[in-house]
Design an enzyme around this catalytic site. Structure first.
Site, PDB file in Angstrom:
ATOM      1  N   ASP A  81       0.795  -1.116  -0.081  1.00 46.40           N
ATOM      2  CA  ASP A  81       0.219   0.043   0.061  1.00 46.40           C
ATOM      3  C   ASP A  81       0.892   1.332  -0.059  1.00 46.40           C
ATOM      4  O   ASP A  81       2.012   1.331   0.599  1.00 46.40           O
ATOM      5  CB  ASP A  81      -0.654   0.036   1.224  1.00 46.40           C
ATOM      6  N   HIS A  82       0.461   2.327  -0.734  1.00 47.79           N
ATOM      7  CA  HIS A  82       1.261   3.516  -0.772  1.00 47.79           C
ATOM      8  C   HIS A  82       2.799   3.320  -1.088  1.00 47.79           C
ATOM      9  O   HIS A  82       3.590   3.761  -0.152  1.00 47.79           O
ATOM     10  CB  HIS A  82       1.021   4.504   0.625  1.00 47.79           C
ATOM     11  N   ASP A 103       1.963   5.136  -5.201  1.00 50.67           N
ATOM     12  CA  ASP A 103       1.465   6.620  -4.849  1.00 50.67           C
ATOM     13  C   ASP A 103       2.318   7.648  -5.423  1.00 50.67           C
ATOM     14  O   ASP A 103       3.362   8.066  -4.382  1.00 50.67           O
ATOM     15  CB  ASP A 103       1.142   6.671  -3.386  1.00 50.67           C
ATOM     16  N   GLU A 133      -3.165   6.150  -7.660  1.00 44.22           N
ATOM     17  CA  GLU A 133      -4.175   7.293  -7.220  1.00 44.22           C
ATOM     18  C   GLU A 133      -4.081   8.487  -8.220  1.00 44.22           C
ATOM     19  O   GLU A 133      -2.891   8.976  -8.402  1.00 44.22           O
ATOM     20  CB  GLU A 133      -3.593   7.567  -5.734  1.00 44.22           C
ATOM     21  N   HIS A 177      -6.674  10.662   5.402  1.00 46.46           N
ATOM     22  CA  HIS A 177      -6.048   9.582   6.228  1.00 46.46           C
ATOM     23  C   HIS A 177      -6.084  10.136   7.597  1.00 46.46           C
ATOM     24  O   HIS A 177      -5.646  11.121   7.809  1.00 46.46           O
ATOM     25  CB  HIS A 177      -4.587   9.028   5.653  1.00 46.46           C
ATOM     26  N   GLY A 178      -6.025   9.098   8.603  1.00 48.27           N
ATOM     27  CA  GLY A 178      -5.942   9.338   9.997  1.00 48.27           C
ATOM     28  C   GLY A 178      -7.200   9.735  10.646  1.00 48.27           C
ATOM     29  O   GLY A 178      -8.204   9.389  10.243  1.00 48.27           O
ATOM     30  N   HIS A 205      -9.858   5.696   0.087  1.00 46.72           N
ATOM     31  CA  HIS A 205      -8.749   5.650   1.106  1.00 46.72           C
ATOM     32  C   HIS A 205      -9.170   6.396   2.245  1.00 46.72           C
ATOM     33  O   HIS A 205     -10.228   7.170   2.147  1.00 46.72           O
ATOM     34  CB  HIS A 205      -7.351   6.243   0.613  1.00 46.72           C
ATOM     35  N   GLY A 206      -8.505   6.383   3.245  1.00 47.53           N
ATOM     36  CA  GLY A 206      -8.878   7.203   4.394  1.00 47.53           C
ATOM     37  C   GLY A 206     -10.221   6.831   5.076  1.00 47.53           C
ATOM     38  O   GLY A 206     -10.842   7.934   5.296  1.00 47.53           O
ATOM     39  N   THR A 230      -6.463   3.418  10.464  1.00 53.83           N
ATOM     40  CA  THR A 230      -6.383   3.932  11.763  1.00 53.83           C
ATOM     41  C   THR A 230      -7.362   3.353  12.586  1.00 53.83           C
ATOM     42  O   THR A 230      -7.091   3.089  13.687  1.00 53.83           O
ATOM     43  CB  THR A 230      -6.765   5.696  11.560  1.00 53.83           C
TER      44      THR A 230
END
Ligand code: 13P
Length: 282
Positions: A81-82, A103, A133, A177-178, A205-206, A230
């Protein structure tokens, strides 16, 4: 059981559900994810980010990833991922990962296309599927903290998929994200428009902290892979806090580890149920 991203996304789209894609940072989180998928008989995407892989040790990640895939009967996509470092993305392709995400979303459209094409060319040699992305989902991802740069436009999504022929397309449609400071506002019309004008499976995502109703609405509009990191980290950390609060002087890693695995599993099950992937492990 090993499966491919492409196959699982196609099945999810046809079946009207989304595949949960969970990040892991250590053994306990990975174990909790697989235990949840087994209990729910759900296919699952087990993801590791570049910095999580560096933290655990890249060879350790190859080994534990392979072990997690091969030691369970539920279909597991092992996903890098990423990936910011193209060489590490290529190494993941060569070392058993079934899909990878490059990414380069902070680069220009031209550079993002060129770098994605390079990854696609390499990945195809190994039969590995590729996510990339367009638009940039901001927030705290991996070790990087960044601002989103607005939403993905329909024109960008179309140009990008035509040029890269990727297997999954991550789009910026209102998530970050987060941990959210204010409630995220998903752009449902935009998801609908992008879906209507593209053919690549869409990825959100996120997704931690986004109300499950909103995620379900996004699935109805064509999102087929939902990334959660997260919320599992929070479940893990809160379980450890609780354990140490209740067991002063505790030191047996197997005991608090088992408690944390159960907490991660419970959180993962909530998502699996909401995304409709229970009993879809075939
Ligand atoms: P969250 O940590 O916000 O759930 O995002 C995870 C993610 O998108 C991983 O790619």
């Amino acid at each position: 059981m090993k499966t491919t991203l492409k196959q699982e996304l196609e099945k999810a789209y046809q079946g009207g559900y989304a595949i949960p894609a969970f990040n892991f940072d250590n053994y306990e989180i990975a174990r909790g994810i697989i235990n949840a998928a087994e209990q729910e008989k759900s296919p699952v995407i087990l993801m590791v980010t570049e910095s999580a892989a560096k933290f655990m040790g890249i060879d350790y990640v190859y080994t534990i990833g392979k072990y997690m895939v091969e030691s369970t009967t539920v279909p597991v996509v092992l996903h890098w991922d990423h990936g910011f470092d193209i060489e590490l993305v290529k190494a993941a392709c060569a070392n058993g990962f079934t899909s990878v995400m490059l990414d380069a979303s902070k680069e220009s459209m031209e550079d993002n296309i060129r770098m994605t094409q390079e990854v696609v060319a390499c990945a195809k040699k190994y039969g590995v599927d590729v996510e990339s992305e367009i638009g940039h989902v901001g927030g705290k991802e991996d070790d990087r903290d960044s601002k989103g740069n607005g939403y993905t436009t329909v024109a960008e999504a179309k140009e990008f998929e035509d040029a890269t022929k990727i297997d999954a397309l991550a789009i910026a449609v209102g998530t970050a994200h987060g941990v959210y400071k204010t409630e995220p506002k998903l752009q449902f019309e935009l998801i609908k428009d992008i879906k209507a004008n593209t053919t690549t499976p869409l990825v959100l995502h996120g997704s931690s902290g986004v109300p499950l109703d909103d995620l379900q609405a996004a699935i109805k509009l064509g999102i087929t892979k939902i990334n959660i990191g997260t919320d599992l980290k929070l479940a893990y950390a809160n379980a450890l806090k609780e354990w140490f609060n209740q067991n002063e002087g505790a030191f047996d890693a197997r005991k608090f580890g088992t408690f944390a695995i159960e907490a991660v599993k419970a959180e993962a099950i909530k998502k699996i149920k909401a995304f409709g992937s229970s009993n879809k492990a075939k």
